[in-house]
Design a protein around this motif. Structure first.
Motif, PDB file in Angstrom:
ATOM      1  N   LYS A 193      -0.414  13.714   7.622  1.00 46.75           N
ATOM      2  CA  LYS A 193       0.353  12.928   9.034  1.00 46.75           C
ATOM      3  C   LYS A 193       0.048  11.616   8.663  1.00 46.75           C
ATOM      4  O   LYS A 193      -0.822  10.893   9.443  1.00 46.75           O
ATOM      5  CB  LYS A 193      -0.544  13.713  10.149  1.00 46.75           C
ATOM      6  CG  LYS A 193       0.022  13.399  11.433  1.00 46.75           C
ATOM      7  CD  LYS A 193      -0.685  14.228  12.618  1.00 46.75           C
ATOM      8  CE  LYS A 193       0.014  13.950  13.870  1.00 46.75           C
ATOM      9  NZ  LYS A 193      -0.975  13.523  14.920  1.00 46.75           N
ATOM     10  N   PRO A 194       1.010  11.133   8.128  1.00 46.63           N
ATOM     11  CA  PRO A 194       1.027   9.621   8.113  1.00 46.63           C
ATOM     12  C   PRO A 194       1.085   8.714   9.343  1.00 46.63           C
ATOM     13  O   PRO A 194       1.810   9.292  10.179  1.00 46.63           O
ATOM     14  CB  PRO A 194       2.228   9.329   7.042  1.00 46.63           C
ATOM     15  CG  PRO A 194       3.315  10.425   7.228  1.00 46.63           C
ATOM     16  CD  PRO A 194       2.337  11.865   7.564  1.00 46.63           C
ATOM     17  N   LYS A 195       0.335   7.883   9.246  1.00 45.46           N
ATOM     18  CA  LYS A 195       0.254   7.047  10.489  1.00 45.46           C
ATOM     19  C   LYS A 195       1.490   5.921  10.640  1.00 45.46           C
ATOM     20  O   LYS A 195       0.960   4.621  10.648  1.00 45.46           O
ATOM     21  CB  LYS A 195      -1.042   6.433  10.733  1.00 45.46           C
ATOM     22  CG  LYS A 195      -2.195   7.488  10.960  1.00 45.46           C
ATOM     23  CD  LYS A 195      -3.634   6.570  11.035  1.00 45.46           C
ATOM     24  CE  LYS A 195      -4.653   7.837  11.120  1.00 45.46           C
ATOM     25  NZ  LYS A 195      -5.962   7.202  11.049  1.00 45.46           N
ATOM     26  N   CYS A 196       2.580   6.303  10.528  1.00 39.99           N
ATOM     27  CA  CYS A 196       3.531   5.383  10.566  1.00 39.99           C
ATOM     28  C   CYS A 196       3.674   4.337  11.582  1.00 39.99           C
ATOM     29  O   CYS A 196       4.012   2.979  11.335  1.00 39.99           O
ATOM     30  CB  CYS A 196       5.326   6.015  10.656  1.00 39.99           C
ATOM     31  SG  CYS A 196       5.202   7.153   9.062  1.00 39.99           S
ATOM     32  N   PRO A 197       3.235   4.635  12.865  1.00 48.38           N
ATOM     33  CA  PRO A 197       3.240   3.486  13.972  1.00 48.38           C
ATOM     34  C   PRO A 197       2.520   2.476  13.602  1.00 48.38           C
ATOM     35  O   PRO A 197       2.667   1.322  14.121  1.00 48.38           O
ATOM     36  CB  PRO A 197       2.869   4.350  15.069  1.00 48.38           C
ATOM     37  CG  PRO A 197       3.167   5.729  14.763  1.00 48.38           C
ATOM     38  CD  PRO A 197       2.857   5.924  13.543  1.00 48.38           C
ATOM     39  N   GLU A 198       1.201   2.465  12.838  1.00 47.21           N
ATOM     40  CA  GLU A 198       0.504   1.483  12.587  1.00 47.21           C
ATOM     41  C   GLU A 198       0.578   0.840  11.189  1.00 47.21           C
ATOM     42  O   GLU A 198      -0.354   0.083  10.391  1.00 47.21           O
ATOM     43  CB  GLU A 198      -0.989   1.952  12.686  1.00 47.21           C
ATOM     44  CG  GLU A 198      -1.537   3.067  12.044  1.00 47.21           C
ATOM     45  CD  GLU A 198      -2.926   3.358  12.544  1.00 47.21           C
ATOM     46  OE1 GLU A 198      -4.018   2.920  11.848  1.00 47.21           O
ATOM     47  OE2 GLU A 198      -3.247   4.041  13.718  1.00 47.21           O
ATOM     48  N   CYS A 199       1.823   0.967  10.248  1.00 49.58           N
ATOM     49  CA  CYS A 199       1.887   0.807   9.222  1.00 49.58           C
ATOM     50  C   CYS A 199       2.862  -0.412   8.981  1.00 49.58           C
ATOM     51  O   CYS A 199       3.704  -0.309   9.704  1.00 49.58           O
ATOM     52  CB  CYS A 199       2.388   2.031   8.323  1.00 49.58           C
ATOM     53  SG  CYS A 199       3.218   1.505   6.663  1.00 49.58           S
ATOM     54  N   GLY A 200       2.534  -1.427   8.409  1.00 45.26           N
ATOM     55  CA  GLY A 200       3.284  -2.398   8.168  1.00 45.26           C
ATOM     56  C   GLY A 200       4.461  -2.571   7.173  1.00 45.26           C
ATOM     57  O   GLY A 200       5.163  -3.392   6.719  1.00 45.26           O
ATOM     58  N   LEU A 201       4.667  -1.337   6.670  1.00 50.95           N
ATOM     59  CA  LEU A 201       5.557  -1.191   5.532  1.00 50.95           C
ATOM     60  C   LEU A 201       6.876  -0.637   5.752  1.00 50.95           C
ATOM     61  O   LEU A 201       7.822  -0.219   4.943  1.00 50.95           O
ATOM     62  CB  LEU A 201       4.764  -0.440   4.261  1.00 50.95           C
ATOM     63  CG  LEU A 201       3.819  -1.408   3.607  1.00 50.95           C
ATOM     64  CD1 LEU A 201       3.143  -0.390   2.541  1.00 50.95           C
ATOM     65  CD2 LEU A 201       4.142  -2.704   3.157  1.00 50.95           C
ATOM     66  N   THR A 202       6.890  -0.112   7.102  1.00 52.52           N
ATOM     67  CA  THR A 202       8.079   0.657   7.575  1.00 52.52           C
ATOM     68  C   THR A 202       9.351   0.199   7.214  1.00 52.52           C
ATOM     69  O   THR A 202      10.581   0.879   6.923  1.00 52.52           O
ATOM     70  CB  THR A 202       8.010   1.075   9.184  1.00 52.52           C
ATOM     71  OG1 THR A 202       7.952   0.089   9.916  1.00 52.52           O
ATOM     72  CG2 THR A 202       6.922   2.075   9.374  1.00 52.52           C
ATOM     73  N   SER A 203       9.323  -1.078   7.397  1.00 56.63           N
ATOM     74  CA  SER A 203      10.813  -1.688   7.338  1.00 56.63           C
ATOM     75  C   SER A 203      11.358  -1.686   5.636  1.00 56.63           C
ATOM     76  O   SER A 203      12.570  -1.753   5.536  1.00 56.63           O
ATOM     77  CB  SER A 203      10.569  -3.353   7.544  1.00 56.63           C
ATOM     78  OG  SER A 203      10.032  -3.996   6.384  1.00 56.63           O
ATOM     79  N   VAL A 204      10.047  -1.194   5.003  1.00 52.40           N
ATOM     80  CA  VAL A 204      10.935  -0.994   3.459  1.00 52.40           C
ATOM     81  C   VAL A 204      10.701   0.318   2.831  1.00 52.40           C
ATOM     82  O   VAL A 204      10.925   0.615   1.970  1.00 52.40           O
ATOM     83  CB  VAL A 204      10.068  -1.914   2.416  1.00 52.40           C
ATOM     84  CG1 VAL A 204      10.465  -3.632   2.535  1.00 52.40           C
ATOM     85  CG2 VAL A 204       8.626  -1.889   2.325  1.00 52.40           C
ATOM     86  N   CYS A 205      10.235   1.102   3.841  1.00 52.91           N
ATOM     87  CA  CYS A 205       9.648   2.516   3.441  1.00 52.91           C
ATOM     88  C   CYS A 205      10.821   3.537   3.465  1.00 52.91           C
ATOM     89  O   CYS A 205      11.489   3.675   4.560  1.00 52.91           O
ATOM     90  CB  CYS A 205       8.424   3.124   4.314  1.00 52.91           C
ATOM     91  SG  CYS A 205       7.892   4.767   3.768  1.00 52.91           S
ATOM     92  N   LYS A 206      11.127   3.994   2.603  1.00 52.04           N
ATOM     93  CA  LYS A 206      12.081   5.105   2.269  1.00 52.04           C
ATOM     94  C   LYS A 206      11.791   6.420   3.211  1.00 52.04           C
ATOM     95  O   LYS A 206      12.515   6.808   3.901  1.00 52.04           O
ATOM     96  CB  LYS A 206      12.498   5.658   0.898  1.00 52.04           C
ATOM     97  CG  LYS A 206      12.999   4.891   0.087  1.00 52.04           C
ATOM     98  CD  LYS A 206      13.493   5.622  -1.383  1.00 52.04           C
ATOM     99  CE  LYS A 206      14.470   4.822  -2.195  1.00 52.04           C
ATOM    100  NZ  LYS A 206      14.585   5.491  -3.515  1.00 52.04           N
TER     101      LYS A 206
END
Length: 214
Positions: A193-206
């Motif tokens: 269950k990746p914590k995408c909401p608190e990840c700073g890399l979403t703008s480049v994450c496939k």
DNA sequence: ATCCCGAGGG
DNA sequence: CCCTCTGGAT
């Protein structure tokens, strides 16, 4: 978004947010790190750190471990995964260290891999952490995170991922980048269950871009 | 049921 | 390439 742009963003992001990323395994010398790293296979670092103090008290160096009965080693490490395999490998590692390398852990990855219990991943960890070599250890976290973000494409094995990562990351940053990906995978880009909401890399994450399309 | 800083052997 | 090893945490 080109591959280079992804790498540049990743490096910039982590240089700012995790400038001092390092292993969470507790150790005081190369021998101890070798033991801890072998124990960490399919086991959390937290659990390894729970049992290594007693282990290092009983077997403080390669010489004492090389003479240990396998049963004694098994008892100390049985709460980690594969205690039978690891007990055998740890004793074999200690013997190899003394017999083949005069008690000094080699810095070359290929040489490290001749040691029992030391495969490519562990060899890269030791070369990178102890000798600061540009060796990218690809474990389950590095493999998963690299694929999700898009740092690797179509890598079917950890070794294929390693080749791609080493090709795109500046040599002097590889030991640091290894720990960036480990820590990010452990605390943010979690397998289930990746914590995408608190990840700073979403703008480049496939992986994140794909999620948003659904 | 799935994952955790995999390695060795067939 | 596959399989086995094999305990603890979620």
């Amino acid at each position: 978004m080109t591959k280079k742009e992804r790498y540049d963003f990743l490096i910039g992001y982590f240089l700012e947010h995790r400038p001092k990323a390092e292993t969470e395994l507790v150790y005081t010398d190369p021998y101890e790190l070798a033991v801890a790293t072998i124990l960490s296979a399919q086991c959390t670092d937290k659990r390894v750190n729970l049992i290594t103090p007693a282990f290092f008290r009983k077997f403080p160096d390669a010489d004492s471990l090389s003479h240990a009965p396998q049963e004694d080693v098994f008892e100390l490490i049985k709460s980690c995964s594969y205690p039978n395999n690891k007990a055998k490998n740890l004793i074999g590692m200690a013997k190899s260290l003394i017999k083949d390398f005069s008690g000094v852990l080699p810095s070359d990855v290929e040489e490290l891999m001749t040691i029992p219990g030391v495969g490519r991943k562990t060899a890269n960890v030791l070369a990178s952490v102890i000798y600061k070599k540009p060796a990218m250890a690809v474990d389950t976290h590095v493999f998963r995170v690299s694929a999700r973000i898009g740092l690797t494409t179509g890598a079917k094995t950890p070794y294929q991922a390693e080749i791609q990562l080493v090709k795109h990351i500046p040599e002097q940053l590889i030991p640091l980048a290894h720990h960036w990906l480990i820590l990010h995978g452990r605390y943010v880009c979690i397998a289930r269950k990746p914590k995408c909401p608190e990840c700073g890399l979403t703008s480049v994450c496939k992986y994140y871009q794909l999620l948003r399309k659904e």
